[in-house]
Design a protein around this motif. Structure first.
Motif, PDB file in Angstrom:
ATOM      1  N   ASN A  53       0.812  -1.212   0.000  1.00  0.00           N
ATOM      2  CA  ASN A  53       0.000   0.000   0.000  1.00  0.00           C
ATOM      3  C   ASN A  53       0.850   1.268   0.000  1.00  0.00           C
ATOM      4  O   ASN A  53       0.379   2.340   0.376  1.00  0.00           O
ATOM      5  CB  ASN A  53      -0.957  -0.007   1.198  1.00  0.00           C
ATOM      6  CG  ASN A  53      -2.016  -1.067   1.025  1.00  0.00           C
ATOM      7  OD1 ASN A  53      -2.928  -0.911   0.224  1.00  0.00           O
ATOM      8  ND2 ASN A  53      -1.878  -2.173   1.739  1.00  0.00           N
ATOM      9  N   SER A  54       2.112   1.147  -0.414  1.00  0.00           N
ATOM     10  CA  SER A  54       3.047   2.267  -0.564  1.00  0.00           C
ATOM     11  C   SER A  54       3.181   3.089   0.714  1.00  0.00           C
ATOM     12  O   SER A  54       3.203   4.312   0.687  1.00  0.00           O
ATOM     13  CB  SER A  54       2.601   3.168  -1.723  1.00  0.00           C
ATOM     14  OG  SER A  54       2.527   2.428  -2.907  1.00  0.00           O
ATOM     15  N   ARG A  55       3.267   2.402   1.829  1.00  0.00           N
ATOM     16  CA  ARG A  55       3.507   3.066   3.112  1.00  0.00           C
ATOM     17  C   ARG A  55       4.904   2.694   3.571  1.00  0.00           C
ATOM     18  O   ARG A  55       5.330   1.553   3.420  1.00  0.00           O
ATOM     19  CB  ARG A  55       2.489   2.598   4.155  1.00  0.00           C
ATOM     20  CG  ARG A  55       1.062   2.987   3.845  1.00  0.00           C
ATOM     21  CD  ARG A  55       0.083   2.283   4.765  1.00  0.00           C
ATOM     22  NE  ARG A  55       0.478   2.368   6.156  1.00  0.00           N
ATOM     23  CZ  ARG A  55      -0.283   2.866   7.128  1.00  0.00           C
ATOM     24  NH1 ARG A  55      -1.472   3.316   6.846  1.00  0.00           N
ATOM     25  NH2 ARG A  55       0.133   2.897   8.366  1.00  0.00           N
ATOM     26  N   LYS A  56       5.625   3.646   4.132  1.00  0.00           N
ATOM     27  CA  LYS A  56       6.950   3.349   4.662  1.00  0.00           C
ATOM     28  C   LYS A  56       6.802   2.498   5.919  1.00  0.00           C
ATOM     29  O   LYS A  56       5.841   2.653   6.662  1.00  0.00           O
ATOM     30  CB  LYS A  56       7.683   4.640   5.007  1.00  0.00           C
ATOM     31  CG  LYS A  56       8.131   5.428   3.805  1.00  0.00           C
ATOM     32  CD  LYS A  56       8.893   6.645   4.243  1.00  0.00           C
ATOM     33  CE  LYS A  56      10.227   6.610   3.542  1.00  0.00           C
ATOM     34  NZ  LYS A  56      11.106   7.663   3.988  1.00  0.00           N
ATOM     35  N   ASP A 159      12.213 -10.620   0.383  1.00  0.00           N
ATOM     36  CA  ASP A 159      11.191  -9.700  -0.119  1.00  0.00           C
ATOM     37  C   ASP A 159      11.489  -8.252   0.240  1.00  0.00           C
ATOM     38  O   ASP A 159      10.675  -7.374  -0.012  1.00  0.00           O
ATOM     39  CB  ASP A 159       9.812 -10.090   0.417  1.00  0.00           C
ATOM     40  CG  ASP A 159       9.329 -11.409  -0.149  1.00  0.00           C
ATOM     41  OD1 ASP A 159       9.973 -11.922  -1.076  1.00  0.00           O
ATOM     42  OD2 ASP A 159       8.306 -11.928   0.333  1.00  0.00           O
ATOM     43  N   ASP A 160      12.663  -8.009   0.827  1.00  0.00           N
ATOM     44  CA  ASP A 160      13.077  -6.658   1.234  1.00  0.00           C
ATOM     45  C   ASP A 160      11.999  -5.960   2.059  1.00  0.00           C
ATOM     46  O   ASP A 160      11.698  -4.785   1.858  1.00  0.00           O
ATOM     47  CB  ASP A 160      13.432  -5.795   0.005  1.00  0.00           C
ATOM     48  CG  ASP A 160      14.727  -6.247  -0.644  1.00  0.00           C
ATOM     49  OD1 ASP A 160      15.608  -6.735   0.084  1.00  0.00           O
ATOM     50  OD2 ASP A 160      14.851  -6.114  -1.871  1.00  0.00           O
ATOM     51  N   LEU A 161      11.417  -6.700   2.996  1.00  0.00           N
ATOM     52  CA  LEU A 161      10.404  -6.102   3.860  1.00  0.00           C
ATOM     53  C   LEU A 161      11.050  -5.194   4.901  1.00  0.00           C
ATOM     54  O   LEU A 161      10.432  -4.252   5.374  1.00  0.00           O
ATOM     55  CB  LEU A 161       9.585  -7.195   4.546  1.00  0.00           C
ATOM     56  CG  LEU A 161       8.760  -8.078   3.609  1.00  0.00           C
ATOM     57  CD1 LEU A 161       8.066  -9.178   4.390  1.00  0.00           C
ATOM     58  CD2 LEU A 161       7.744  -7.246   2.849  1.00  0.00           C
ATOM     59  N   ILE A 162      12.287  -5.489   5.264  1.00  0.00           N
ATOM     60  CA  ILE A 162      13.045  -4.650   6.193  1.00  0.00           C
ATOM     61  C   ILE A 162      14.408  -4.396   5.570  1.00  0.00           C
ATOM     62  O   ILE A 162      15.041  -5.310   5.047  1.00  0.00           O
ATOM     63  CB  ILE A 162      13.232  -5.347   7.556  1.00  0.00           C
ATOM     64  CG1 ILE A 162      11.885  -5.541   8.240  1.00  0.00           C
ATOM     65  CG2 ILE A 162      14.145  -4.533   8.460  1.00  0.00           C
ATOM     66  CD1 ILE A 162      11.968  -6.280   9.559  1.00  0.00           C
TER      67      ILE A 162
END
Length: 182
Positions: A53-56, A159-162
């Motif tokens: 959802n394009s949120r940082k 998934d480069d979540l962090i």
């Protein structure tokens, strides 16, 4: 009915106190790992919601997603045009139910059955096959949770979540300031 009672009595009499203690330890450790695994899954869903959802992924955004936004439908749609539900994951709930109510108790029951069998010596060793199988069956839930935690960590990284590089840099800065050379 008499035969069933006789079988259960035979199995219960064949279990040593040490094996019951070992099973208790494995159950406690596995329960702890299930809690860690479920927490990781929730964290992954929160991070994925923010990413989709394009949120940082800031602390405030993660908390608001965890407490409010993540429980609804996001703007992300799958290949069928359906919007995805994140924290209300049916898969997460179903997997937990199957693990805790069916799979793990079945492995423990198999362990109890095998440890109550007559001792079957393994040639050229001091081990018994029934005890080895009982130990392996008892350890499977614990090892399964360990692998699940590793898979979750791998998903977070791949998934480069962090951004671990950024977090590592911040930790180095904190250590330098704490030591007084920052």
């Amino acid at each position: 009915m008499e035969l069933l009672n006789e079988i259960i009595t035979k199995i219960l009499l064949g279990i040593s106190h040490n094996h019951l203690v070992d099973m208790g330890v494995v159950v406690i450790l596995t329960t702890t790992l299930v809690f860690i695994d479920a927490s990781q899954r929730v964290a992954i869903e929160v991070l994925r919601y923010n990413l989709d959802n394009s949120r940082k992924n800031t602390v405030v955004n993660c908390l608001t997603t965890l407490l409010w936004y993540g429980w609804g439908r996001g703007t992300y749609t799958n290949e069928h045009g359906e919007s995805k539900r994140y924290l209300m994951s049916e898969r997460l709930r179903g997997d937990l139910l199957v693990k805790l109510c069916i799979q793990y108790p079945a492995w423990m029951l198999l362990s109890i059955i095998f440890v109550s069998l007559p001792d079957i010596p393994i040639p050229t060793t001091e081990l018994f096959a029934d005890q080895v199988f009982a130990f392996v069956f008892m350890a499977i839930p614990f090892l399964s949770e360990c692998w699940s935690i590793l898979e979750n960590l791998r998903e977070i990284v791949e998934d480069d979540l962090i951004d671990f590089g950024k977090w590592y840099g911040r930790m180095i800065e904190i250590v330098k300031v704490w030591r007084g050379n920052g």
